[in-house]
Design an enzyme around this catalytic site. Structure first.
Site, PDB file in Angstrom:
ATOM      1  N   PRO A   1       0.838  -1.201   0.000  1.00 43.00           N
ATOM      2  CA  PRO A   1       0.000   0.000   0.000  1.00 43.00           C
ATOM      3  C   PRO A   1       0.874   1.251   0.000  1.00 43.00           C
ATOM      4  O   PRO A   1       1.878   1.318   0.695  1.00 43.00           O
ATOM      5  CB  PRO A   1      -0.784  -0.114   1.320  1.00 43.00           C
ATOM      6  CG  PRO A   1      -0.709  -1.558   1.695  1.00 43.00           C
ATOM      7  CD  PRO A   1       0.610  -2.039   1.186  1.00 43.00           C
ATOM      8  N   CYS A   2       0.529   2.222  -0.819  1.00 43.15           N
ATOM      9  CA  CYS A   2       1.279   3.477  -0.875  1.00 43.15           C
ATOM     10  C   CYS A   2       0.422   4.565  -0.252  1.00 43.15           C
ATOM     11  O   CYS A   2      -0.396   5.179  -0.906  1.00 43.15           O
ATOM     12  CB  CYS A   2       1.644   3.824  -2.316  1.00 43.15           C
ATOM     13  SG  CYS A   2       2.699   5.281  -2.437  1.00 43.15           S
ATOM     14  N   GLN A   3       0.580   4.785   1.036  1.00 41.58           N
ATOM     15  CA  GLN A   3      -0.222   5.741   1.786  1.00 41.58           C
ATOM     16  C   GLN A   3       0.701   6.637   2.612  1.00 41.58           C
ATOM     17  O   GLN A   3       1.899   6.352   2.725  1.00 41.58           O
ATOM     18  CB  GLN A   3      -1.218   4.995   2.685  1.00 41.58           C
ATOM     19  CG  GLN A   3      -2.171   4.111   1.902  1.00 41.58           C
ATOM     20  CD  GLN A   3      -2.959   3.171   2.796  1.00 41.58           C
ATOM     21  OE1 GLN A   3      -2.708   3.070   3.979  1.00 41.58           O
ATOM     22  NE2 GLN A   3      -3.913   2.475   2.207  1.00 41.58           N
TER      23      GLN A   3
END
Length: 365
Positions: free
Chosen positions: A87-89
């Site tokens: 996940p790219c958060q």
């Protein structure tokens, strides 16, 4: 005599196992899977494909790469790949990683889990890898993350392909755009993974099959025996949902659509508000956390059942999920569609095999 290459997979951020199942479909067994969500790991345990896989529930940052390799059971002379959809958060900086001088460019605080994926890849040096994420990772606001990622893998000796794919083109009954960065230390067999399906209105003289429709994959689950309490629609917009035709959204009830008694104003709501499937068309993207009036809904004006959303993601029919309805929706909505993942893994596998065979021929000459 040319020897065959036998590969295994290490799966990071495994979730409900969509990418892992894709690896099994491509005839590469998954030796190790890790995810931080307990329900996801319990889902993997429920499915027989993973009986030989070392399944770990934990934070990837807590495991050294050497420990991961050891737990996978992969020997030093065995070929393997690494797959994962980090996940790219907005996460805090991972200091120990960004201070390494080969990791320039990955200094964005949102890149923490991307860093973890890269850490394992660079330290274990697999034959190849596939990193999956949302297509918006290519947006200019995320440029530092992608540029840093590519910079690192190039310094590690990997050639790469950035694939912007739509699940529709690989036999999934769903419009779902995803980004894949595929790396190998050899060359690729072609420019991109082979597509199997295309627009049925533009297939003249084409080898592609027409897109798979929602009706093709979920109609069999529309029986009384598979009723779920969560599918029942009630509340503020139940009457409006029933009025929306299959394949349309709330805009069908606006002046824009010529409705005699408009209930809404066009383009004033999110596009998936009261969005309904059409049985003769592919589904829209299945979301992980839909709101109460966010589609896609079944064309019979109900919420989709668990086996239906799983089928729209191309999970095998007998695949089992653990947890509450909310948890299962999240697991399926976050998953890599297995058929799409299979195409990516098959592409990498065949490239590695071609390089392996080519090196053998060179060594024998």
């Amino acid at each position: 005599m040319i020897k065959e290459i036998y590969m295994k997979t290490i799966s990071l951020f495994s979730g409900a196992g969509g990418f892992d199942i894709a690896s099994f479909m491509a005839d590469i067994p998954v030796a190790f899977s890790i995810d931080i969500e307990e329900d996801c790991v319990e889902t993997l345990k429920l499915n027989k494909d993973f009986k030989e896989t070392n399944l770990i529930c934990g934070n990837l940052a807590d495991y050294t790469s050497d420990n991961i390799k050891k737990m996978s059971g992969i020997e030093d002379d065995e070929s393997f790949i690494i797959i994962g959809g980090a996940p790219c958060q907005p996460f805090s900086k991972n200091g120990y990683w960004v201070t390494n001088n080969i990791r320039k460019g990955i200094n964005d605080p949102r890149a923490k889990l991307v860093n973890e994926f890269l850490r394992v890849v660079t330290e274990l040096s697999p034959d190849g890898f596939i990193f999956e994420n949302v297509e918006s990772l290519l947006h200019p606001t995320n440029k530092s993350i992608v540029d840093g990622f590519i910079n690192i893998i190039e310094e590690e000796g990997y050639n790469y392909k950035v694939i912007k794919g739509n699940a529709l083109n690989y036999g999934v009954a769903q419009k779902r755009k995803r980004l894949f960065i595929i790396g190998t230390k050899g060359s690729f067999i072609s420019d991109e993974p082979e597509k199997t399906h295309g627009d049925p209105n533009n297939l003249l003289d084409s080898y592609l099959k027409p897109y798979v429709t929602a009706g093709e994959v979920i109609s069999e689950f529309d029986t009384e025996e598979l009723f779920e309490e969560e599918e029942v629609i009630s509340g503020k917009y139940q009457d409006e949902l029933k009025e929306v035709p299959p394949g349309m959204n709330y805009k069908a009830l606006t002046e824009w659509a010529g409705h005699p008694n408009p209930k809404f104003v066009a383009d004033k709501r999110f596009w998936n508000f009261l969005l309904k499937l059409h049985p003769e068309k592919p589904s829209w993207t299945i979301t992980a956390q839909p709101g109460p009036w966010v589609g896609p809904f079944h064309w019979k004006s109900r919420r989709l059942r668990v086996p239906e959303i799983a089928a729209l993601q191309s999970f095998p029919k007998n695949y089992r999920f653990y947890g509450s309805r909310r948890s299962i929706q999240k697991q399926i909505g976050n998953a890599v569609p297995p058929l799409m993942g299979k195409a990516m893994i098959q592409f990498l596998k065949e490239s590695i095999e071609a390089n392996f065979a080519g090196n053998q021929l060179v060594n024998q000459s």
